[in-house]
Design an enzyme around this catalytic site. Structure first.
Site, PDB file in Angstrom:
ATOM      1  N   ASN A  63     -99.918 -20.303   4.161  1.00  0.00           N
ATOM      2  CA  ASN A  63     -99.438 -21.695   4.289  1.00  0.00           C
ATOM      3  C   ASN A  63    -100.569 -22.698   4.473  1.00  0.00           C
ATOM      4  OD1 ASN A  63     -97.396 -19.691   5.424  1.00  0.00           O
ATOM      5  ND2 ASN A  63     -96.099 -21.472   5.075  1.00  0.00           N
ATOM      6  N   LYS A  67    -101.602 -25.617   1.829  1.00  0.00           N
ATOM      7  CA  LYS A  67    -100.976 -26.912   2.123  1.00  0.00           C
ATOM      8  C   LYS A  67    -101.803 -27.896   2.953  1.00  0.00           C
ATOM      9  CE  LYS A  67     -96.174 -25.223   2.184  1.00  0.00           C
ATOM     10  NZ  LYS A  67     -94.980 -25.066   3.053  1.00  0.00           N
ATOM     11  N   SER A 152     -98.140 -25.653  16.160  1.00  0.00           N
ATOM     12  CA  SER A 152     -96.879 -25.216  16.757  1.00  0.00           C
ATOM     13  C   SER A 152     -97.078 -23.920  17.551  1.00  0.00           C
ATOM     14  CB  SER A 152     -95.822 -25.085  15.656  1.00  0.00           C
ATOM     15  OG  SER A 152     -94.530 -25.011  16.206  1.00  0.00           O
ATOM     16  N   ASP A 229     -91.335 -35.806  15.410  1.00  0.00           N
ATOM     17  CA  ASP A 229     -91.193 -34.348  15.355  1.00  0.00           C
ATOM     18  C   ASP A 229     -89.888 -33.971  16.057  1.00  0.00           C
ATOM     19  OD1 ASP A 229     -91.404 -31.578  15.905  1.00  0.00           O
ATOM     20  OD2 ASP A 229     -93.590 -31.696  16.046  1.00  0.00           O
ATOM     21  N   HIS A 262     -93.087 -32.537  11.960  1.00  0.00           N
ATOM     22  CA  HIS A 262     -93.692 -31.248  12.343  1.00  0.00           C
ATOM     23  C   HIS A 262     -94.328 -30.533  11.151  1.00  0.00           C
ATOM     24  CE1 HIS A 262     -93.989 -28.204  15.552  1.00  0.00           C
ATOM     25  NE2 HIS A 262     -93.655 -27.254  14.683  1.00  0.00           N
TER      26      HIS A 262
END
Length: 284
Positions: A63, A67, A152, A229, A262
């Site tokens: 990811n 990204k 996160s 978020d 988020h």
């Protein structure tokens, strides 16, 4: 069993290369993938400092690489990026894939103590096995110069790992980290299953609990948090971490970013600041 990393893909980007590797992890008891972004180098003998990225719930090692857009700044700063996976995979433990916030893709960067989840030892994997593997197999990396950041669940991992290993990392930062997992649903679910019911064991993996025990934090901690978020009110609690830092006299730069959520759109927007933050510390 062969534990040496095997290259499985390579893509050129900003003059350097995203390379994906697989290896057998003796810590986790399964095959694992990780990514390294190698910046361009004018000297074959130059060694790059390393910056570990820990991803969030449901993510793999891919990811961030696909990204975040972090490679542009990493290329300019001459910092190698290391992106491991978020949990063991392929062990087929009963219930490991029943929910998105526990089990596969949700290792929480701790060492599980409950027998059923004994392979979930992402803390040892990130702190011990992976750095050793890198140092033994990639002479172009200077693993003794390292920093760590994440998003996160991975922000939680970065903060806790940094606070428990101040001698191993020059700096830390996080995007929307789970700052006080002992008090949020994600953390309570994971900790109960991985660590059992003793809350004192949970605090060993809680950044807000840990920061008050660490009087020797010299580098400023950087946190970016999107104000829009949806997980901010119930899961993340950056204000509790801020209070703990203030009490412990630890320097924290907590930035609330209006309108951001988020997602990786938020991460990509502020990633350059984080790469510069770490590059500065890694040069000292």
């Amino acid at each position: 069993m062969e534990t040496k990393p095997t290259e499985i893909s390579s893509s050129k980007m900003f003059g350097g290369y995203n390379k994906r590797f697989k290896h057998f992890s003796t810590t986790l008891g399964c095959s694992m993938n990780f990514h390294i972004y190698f910046p361009p180098s004018s000297s074959p003998s130059y060694k790059f400092p390393v910056l570990y990225w820990l991803s969030g719930l449901t993510c793999t090692d891919e990811n961030f690489i696909a990204k975040s857009g972090a490679q542009r700044a990493a290329s300019a700063e001459g910092v190698a990026l290391i992106a491991p996976d978020t949990s063991p995979r392929g062990l087929n433990v009963e219930g490991e894939a029943d929910s998105w916030d526990f089990g596969v893709g949700a290792g929480f960067y701790l060492n599980a103590t409950q027998e059923k989840w004994k392979n979930w030892r992402m803390y040892d994997y990130v702190v011990k096995e992976l750095p050793k593997l890198l140092s033994e197999n990639f002479p172009q990396l200077e693993t003794s110069r390292a920093s760590i950041f994440g998003h996160s669940m991975g922000g939680h991992g970065a903060l806790t790992i940094y606070l428990k290993n101040l001698d191993k990392y020059k700096s830390v930062s996080a995007f929307a980290p789970i700052c006080n997992p002992v008090n949020c649903p994600w953390g309570q679910k994971a900790f109960t299953n991985y660590l059992g019911s003793n809350k004192a064991d949970w605090e060993e993996y809680d950044a807000t609990s840990l920061v008050s025990k660490n009087k020797n934090v010299s580098a400023t901690i950087l946190i970016d948090q999107g104000q829009d978020d949806k997980f901010l009110p119930d899961q993340l609690f950056p204000n509790k971490f801020e209070e703990a830092c203030r009490s412990a006299n630890v320097a924290l730069l907590l930035r609330f970013q209006p309108g951001y959520d988020h997602s990786y759109f938020f991460i990509a927007t502020f990633i350059d600041d984080h790469i510069h933050h770490h590059a500065q510390a890694l040069r000292l």
